[in-house]
Write an enzyme that holds these catalytic residues in place. Structure first.
Site, PDB file in Angstrom:
ATOM      1  N   LYS A  51      -0.046   4.795  -1.801  1.00 24.00           N
ATOM      2  CA  LYS A  51      -1.409   5.181  -1.414  1.00 24.00           C
ATOM      3  C   LYS A  51      -1.363   5.973  -0.118  1.00 24.00           C
ATOM      4  CE  LYS A  51      -2.246   0.842   1.069  1.00 24.00           C
ATOM      5  NZ  LYS A  51      -3.141  -0.323   1.224  1.00 24.00           N
TER       6      LYS A  51
ATOM      7  N   ARG B 195       5.815  -2.189  -2.341  1.00 25.29           N
ATOM      8  CA  ARG B 195       6.126  -3.615  -2.477  1.00 25.29           C
ATOM      9  C   ARG B 195       5.628  -4.151  -3.810  1.00 25.29           C
ATOM     10  NH1 ARG B 195       3.843  -7.059   2.318  1.00 25.29           N
ATOM     11  NH2 ARG B 195       1.936  -6.180   1.425  1.00 25.29           N
TER      12      ARG B 195
ATOM     13  N   VAL C 117      10.141  -3.669   2.497  1.00 28.03           N
ATOM     14  CA  VAL C 117      10.934  -3.250   3.650  1.00 28.03           C
ATOM     15  C   VAL C 117      11.301  -4.415   4.564  1.00 28.03           C
ATOM     16  CG1 VAL C 117       9.926  -0.936   3.607  1.00 28.03           C
ATOM     17  CG2 VAL C 117       8.948  -2.680   5.125  1.00 28.03           C
TER      18      VAL C 117
ATOM     19  N   TYR D  27       1.346  -2.578  17.506  1.00 27.23           N
ATOM     20  CA  TYR D  27       1.543  -1.328  16.775  1.00 27.23           C
ATOM     21  C   TYR D  27       2.149  -0.277  17.701  1.00 27.23           C
ATOM     22  CZ  TYR D  27       0.550   2.697  13.780  1.00 27.23           C
ATOM     23  OH  TYR D  27       0.670   3.824  13.005  1.00 27.23           O
TER      24      TYR D  27
ATOM     25  N   THR E  60      -7.288   6.373   6.285  1.00 23.73           N
ATOM     26  CA  THR E  60      -6.499   5.505   5.420  1.00 23.73           C
ATOM     27  C   THR E  60      -7.026   4.084   5.542  1.00 23.73           C
ATOM     28  OG1 THR E  60      -4.891   4.968   7.154  1.00 23.73           O
ATOM     29  CG2 THR E  60      -4.414   6.902   5.775  1.00 23.73           C
ATOM     30  N   ASP E  61      -6.467   3.188   4.745  1.00 22.97           N
ATOM     31  CA  ASP E  61      -6.824   1.779   4.866  1.00 22.97           C
ATOM     32  C   ASP E  61      -6.494   1.262   6.261  1.00 22.97           C
ATOM     33  OD1 ASP E  61      -7.627   1.843   2.261  1.00 22.97           O
ATOM     34  OD2 ASP E  61      -5.924   0.716   1.459  1.00 22.97           O
TER      35      ASP E  61
END
Length: 320
Positions: free
Chosen positions: A27, A49, A75, A241, A277-278
């Site tokens: 996505k 995944r 990952v 992050y 994005t999400d």
């Protein structure tokens, strides 16, 4: 549509000589990177995944100049990365391109149903205001930070190390593009000592990088984000992050330096921009297609191009 052994599916036309792996390809930016690389005639191994979502993503791309193949990849799992390496070795015997795109925000959404608002929500807001909205609509915990580092930094490193022997088999330089962020820039660190150490690529080692990340997590466990910020880790939200992406940048530079003399590998970082994005709860400025284009431009740099560099929306920029 044809099936592949080992949890893989295929769509597209007869394949080409170049092979690419894209992590988190089901996505958003990852899916668009897959599409654009396949448009260049490259065989793309789209990884995700979740097998059902990955298979659906391949089907959504339709027929393209290059094949698109799905293979399952988590990952955060060493064995999963090794299974992918085994599949690539058996099927192709090499790997030309690795795009490490898989990442998570390392935060918990506070929106009522966890869904991303539509474009109307952000109409009239500039990038700063949208980021502020994001920060006010999420929270960060120790567990979120731990999972964020495990996916964003250690996941990138895990997949890279598993696939590195295949990348080094290429007749032309193998290419690694690590999808980074302007949130990983060293200017966001409050500690001059941390900034200096993370920027000292002549002396920084992977082992020392692990020690620094362990220290960050110790600060987090002892006093949460308040203590982490007081110790000089990035402030202003999305702390884990930012730390994870700074670590990805540092690792990329270490890896590039390790292989610099042999000219056998090009390793670069690409900030795609602030993308809808999400992960950004749909608050971004750019479309996934535009963000992916900024990544693919770095993938398609000519042989002999820069290595160990950072590109922000397609243009070379400093790590600081």
């Amino acid at each position: 549509m044809e099936g592949e052994a080992g949890g893989s599916t295929v769509a597209g036309s007869p394949n080409t000589s170049r092979v690419a792996v894209v992590t988190g390809g089901n996505k958003g930016i990852g899916l668009e990177v897959c599409r654009q690389l396949a448009d260049h005639g490259i065989t793309v191994v789209l990884t995700a995944r979740d097998q059902a979502r990955g298979t659906a993503a391949v089907e959504s791309l339709g027929r393209l100049p290059g094949d698109v193949i799905f293979h399952q990849l988590d990952v955060t799992d060493d064995q999963s990365a090794q299974r992918l390496a085994g599949f690539l070795n058996t099927r192709f015997g090499k790997l030309d391109i690795l795009v490490n795109n898989a990442a998570i925000g390392g935060v918990e959404s506070l929106t009522p149903d966890g869904s991303a608002p539509g474009d109307d929500k952000f109409k009239g807001m500039d990038a700063r205001q949208r980021l502020e909205w994001m920060r006010n609509n999420c929270r960060e915990t120790y567990e979120d930070a731990k999972q964020g580092l495990e996916t964003n930094y250690y996941g990138t490193k895990r997949v890279t190390e598993a696939l590195l022997p295949l990348l080094l088999k290429c007749s032309s330089p193998g290419r690694i593009v690590n999808v980074s962020s302007n949130f990983g820039l060293l200017r966001l660190f409050g500690s001059e000592e941390l900034r200096r150490e993370l920027d000292d690529i002549e002396n920084l080692t992977e082992a020392r990088l692990d020690e620094l990340l362990a220290a960050f997590m110790e600060d987090m466990e002892a006093g949460g984000f308040a203590k982490a910020e007081a110790r000089g880790w990035p402030a202003g939200g999305f702390t884990a992050y930012k730390v994870g992406k700074a670590a990805v940048n540092a690792y990329s530079r270490i890896l590039a330096k390790r292989h610099e003399s042999a000219s056998s590998l090009l390793v670069n970082c690409a900030h795609p921009g602030y993308v809808k994005t999400d992960m950004t709860t749909n608050s971004g400025i750019l479309t996934p297609e535009e963000g992916a284009r900024n990544v693919v431009e770095v993938v398609m740099l000519p042989d002999g191009a820069l290595t160990g560099a950072y590109f922000a929306e397609g243009a070379q920029a400093p790590f600081v």
